[in-house]
Design a protein around this motif. Structure first.
Motif, PDB file in Angstrom:
ATOM      1  N   ARG A  90      30.949   0.667 142.484  1.00 18.42           N
ATOM      2  CA  ARG A  90      31.905   0.773 143.336  1.00 18.42           C
ATOM      3  C   ARG A  90      31.527   0.316 144.624  1.00 18.42           C
ATOM      4  O   ARG A  90      32.140  -0.443 145.475  1.00 18.42           O
ATOM      5  N   GLN A  91      30.307   0.536 145.143  1.00 24.03           N
ATOM      6  CA  GLN A  91      29.801   0.020 146.562  1.00 24.03           C
ATOM      7  C   GLN A  91      29.586  -1.351 146.439  1.00 24.03           C
ATOM      8  O   GLN A  91      29.984  -1.900 147.570  1.00 24.03           O
ATOM      9  N   TYR A  92      29.187  -1.999 145.384  1.00 22.86           N
ATOM     10  CA  TYR A  92      28.893  -3.321 145.464  1.00 22.86           C
ATOM     11  C   TYR A  92      30.228  -4.073 145.396  1.00 22.86           C
ATOM     12  O   TYR A  92      30.359  -5.046 146.274  1.00 22.86           O
ATOM     13  N   LEU A  93      31.163  -3.708 144.532  1.00 27.22           N
ATOM     14  CA  LEU A  93      32.448  -4.476 144.474  1.00 27.22           C
ATOM     15  C   LEU A  93      33.399  -4.141 145.664  1.00 27.22           C
ATOM     16  O   LEU A  93      33.980  -5.275 146.028  1.00 27.22           O
ATOM     17  N   ARG A  94      33.253  -3.070 146.349  1.00 31.36           N
ATOM     18  CA  ARG A  94      33.963  -2.939 147.317  1.00 31.36           C
ATOM     19  C   ARG A  94      33.405  -4.031 148.632  1.00 31.36           C
ATOM     20  O   ARG A  94      34.245  -4.521 149.396  1.00 31.36           O
ATOM     21  N   SER A  95      32.219  -4.000 148.844  1.00 35.41           N
ATOM     22  CA  SER A  95      31.558  -4.916 149.675  1.00 35.41           C
ATOM     23  C   SER A  95      32.069  -6.256 149.340  1.00 35.41           C
ATOM     24  O   SER A  95      31.878  -7.239 150.463  1.00 35.41           O
ATOM     25  N   LEU A  96      32.528  -6.871 148.195  1.00 39.39           N
ATOM     26  CA  LEU A  96      33.040  -8.102 148.023  1.00 39.39           C
ATOM     27  C   LEU A  96      34.520  -7.892 148.292  1.00 39.39           C
ATOM     28  O   LEU A  96      34.963  -9.159 148.041  1.00 39.39           O
ATOM     29  N   GLY A  97      35.293  -7.031 148.560  1.00 42.34           N
ATOM     30  CA  GLY A  97      36.664  -6.894 148.732  1.00 42.34           C
ATOM     31  C   GLY A  97      37.501  -6.956 147.495  1.00 42.34           C
ATOM     32  O   GLY A  97      38.714  -7.444 147.500  1.00 42.34           O
ATOM     33  N   TYR A  98      36.747  -6.492 146.319  1.00 37.69           N
ATOM     34  CA  TYR A  98      37.540  -6.570 145.008  1.00 37.69           C
ATOM     35  C   TYR A  98      38.479  -5.553 145.083  1.00 37.69           C
ATOM     36  O   TYR A  98      38.505  -4.571 145.710  1.00 37.69           O
ATOM     37  N   GLY A  99      39.755  -5.862 144.251  1.00 34.79           N
ATOM     38  CA  GLY A  99      40.820  -4.796 144.212  1.00 34.79           C
ATOM     39  C   GLY A  99      40.477  -3.444 143.722  1.00 34.79           C
ATOM     40  O   GLY A  99      39.522  -3.160 142.716  1.00 34.79           O
ATOM     41  N   GLU A 100      41.013  -2.403 144.270  1.00 32.18           N
ATOM     42  CA  GLU A 100      40.337  -0.977 144.150  1.00 32.18           C
ATOM     43  C   GLU A 100      40.891  -0.775 142.735  1.00 32.18           C
ATOM     44  O   GLU A 100      40.112  -0.064 141.996  1.00 32.18           O
ATOM     45  N   ASP A 101      42.176  -1.151 142.157  1.00 34.17           N
ATOM     46  CA  ASP A 101      42.286  -0.711 140.813  1.00 34.17           C
ATOM     47  C   ASP A 101      41.172  -1.333 139.861  1.00 34.17           C
ATOM     48  O   ASP A 101      40.794  -0.690 138.982  1.00 34.17           O
ATOM     49  N   LYS A 102      40.847  -2.546 140.025  1.00 32.19           N
ATOM     50  CA  LYS A 102      39.946  -3.135 139.191  1.00 32.19           C
ATOM     51  C   LYS A 102      38.563  -2.474 139.227  1.00 32.19           C
ATOM     52  O   LYS A 102      37.768  -2.295 138.148  1.00 32.19           O
ATOM     53  N   ILE A 103      38.219  -2.165 140.663  1.00 33.50           N
ATOM     54  CA  ILE A 103      36.770  -1.491 140.735  1.00 33.50           C
ATOM     55  C   ILE A 103      36.899   0.110 139.855  1.00 33.50           C
ATOM     56  O   ILE A 103      35.724   0.328 139.156  1.00 33.50           O
ATOM     57  N   GLU A 104      37.984   0.625 139.740  1.00 32.08           N
ATOM     58  CA  GLU A 104      37.902   1.848 138.965  1.00 32.08           C
ATOM     59  C   GLU A 104      38.116   1.643 137.646  1.00 32.08           C
ATOM     60  O   GLU A 104      37.487   2.362 136.870  1.00 32.08           O
ATOM     61  N   ALA A 105      38.525   0.613 137.091  1.00 32.38           N
ATOM     62  CA  ALA A 105      38.469  -0.019 135.954  1.00 32.38           C
ATOM     63  C   ALA A 105      37.105  -0.090 135.365  1.00 32.38           C
ATOM     64  O   ALA A 105      36.488   0.293 134.170  1.00 32.38           O
ATOM     65  N   VAL A 106      36.232  -0.835 136.364  1.00 30.60           N
ATOM     66  CA  VAL A 106      34.923  -1.226 136.160  1.00 30.60           C
ATOM     67  C   VAL A 106      33.989   0.201 136.108  1.00 30.60           C
ATOM     68  O   VAL A 106      33.451   0.399 135.252  1.00 30.60           O
ATOM     69  N   ALA A 107      34.194   0.787 137.097  1.00 26.37           N
ATOM     70  CA  ALA A 107      33.432   1.998 137.119  1.00 26.37           C
ATOM     71  C   ALA A 107      33.666   3.223 135.919  1.00 26.37           C
ATOM     72  O   ALA A 107      32.716   3.777 135.423  1.00 26.37           O
ATOM     73  N   HIS A 108      35.065   3.132 135.573  1.00 32.93           N
ATOM     74  CA  HIS A 108      35.093   4.156 134.544  1.00 32.93           C
ATOM     75  C   HIS A 108      34.248   3.524 133.238  1.00 32.93           C
ATOM     76  O   HIS A 108      33.820   4.560 132.480  1.00 32.93           O
ATOM     77  N   ALA A 109      34.524   2.125 132.827  1.00 35.97           N
ATOM     78  CA  ALA A 109      33.720   1.685 131.666  1.00 35.97           C
ATOM     79  C   ALA A 109      32.379   2.124 131.962  1.00 35.97           C
ATOM     80  O   ALA A 109      31.527   2.405 130.752  1.00 35.97           O
TER      81      ALA A 109
END
Length: 206
Positions: A90-109
């Protein structure tokens, strides 16, 4: 593997390659859960994900990041590498401005990839990551990993064979996707043949 056979978008490819290098730096040494394991799980995820119609970008990111906290767990610095890995992702992907919905999809997996504890994977991508992680413990690679682990921890052959019977031979029936079930059947059969052969050799049969 040629990633562009699975993902055509240039931005996605660059993001995935950047994430590969980010994930790699968490692993100071190889072993049963080194970065080579991450690469094999990634490759399985791409093949299974293409067959199953998954979001391959989300799946690729989750596969590359799923074990980043494993070295921390091995060192006793965190209790659950899946939960810590999801936090790092979550921290890494947010630092890149990645979409929040997709961040949560990655984190859940990442949170749900361990078969031995919850949470249960709810998305297709989470199920595929869990399947790929289990598949890397079956077949020729699985046999190699069991004995690598045994060498690392001073475990003898009999203890290794008990591990096959108590854990590895059960994984075939824990797959979520049809594609993974097909792969697991073949790998399971190889593992059974190996165990039968090594037991005959232990008995001195010729």
């Amino acid at each position: 593997m040629r990633l562009d056979k699975f993902i055509a978008d240039g931005n996605s490819l660059r993001l995935i390659e950047r994430t590969r290098e980010y994930a790699r730096h968490f692993f100071e040494r190889e072993g049963t859960h080194g970065f080579s394991h991450v690469e094999r799980v990634f490759n399985l995820c791409m093949h299974i994900g293409k067959e199953e119609g998954a979001d391959l970008e989300v799946l690729a990111l989750a596969a590359l990041l799923h074990d980043v906290a494993r070295p921390l767990e091995s060192a006793g610095r965190v209790e659950d590498h899946a939960l810590e890995g999801a936090r790092i992702a979550r921290q890494y992907l947010r630092s890149l401005g990645y979409g929040e919905d997709k961040i949560e999809a990655v984190a859940h997996a990442i949170e749900a990839h361990r078969f031995s504890r919850g949470p249960e994977p709810k998305t297709l991508e989470a199920k595929i990551l869990s399947d790929a992680d289990k598949l890397d413990a079956i077949g020729a690679i699985g046999v190699a990993r069991v004995f690598m682990y045994s060498g690392e921890h001073g475990r003898d052959i009999e203890a290794s064979l008990r591990h096959f019977e108590e854990k590895i031979l059960r994984l075939k029936d824990l797959m979520y996707t049809e594609t993974a079930r097909r792969i697991a059947e073949e790998r399971h059969a190889f593992t059974v043949q190996f165990i039968e052969r090594i037991r005959r050799e232990i008995e001195g049969e010729i």
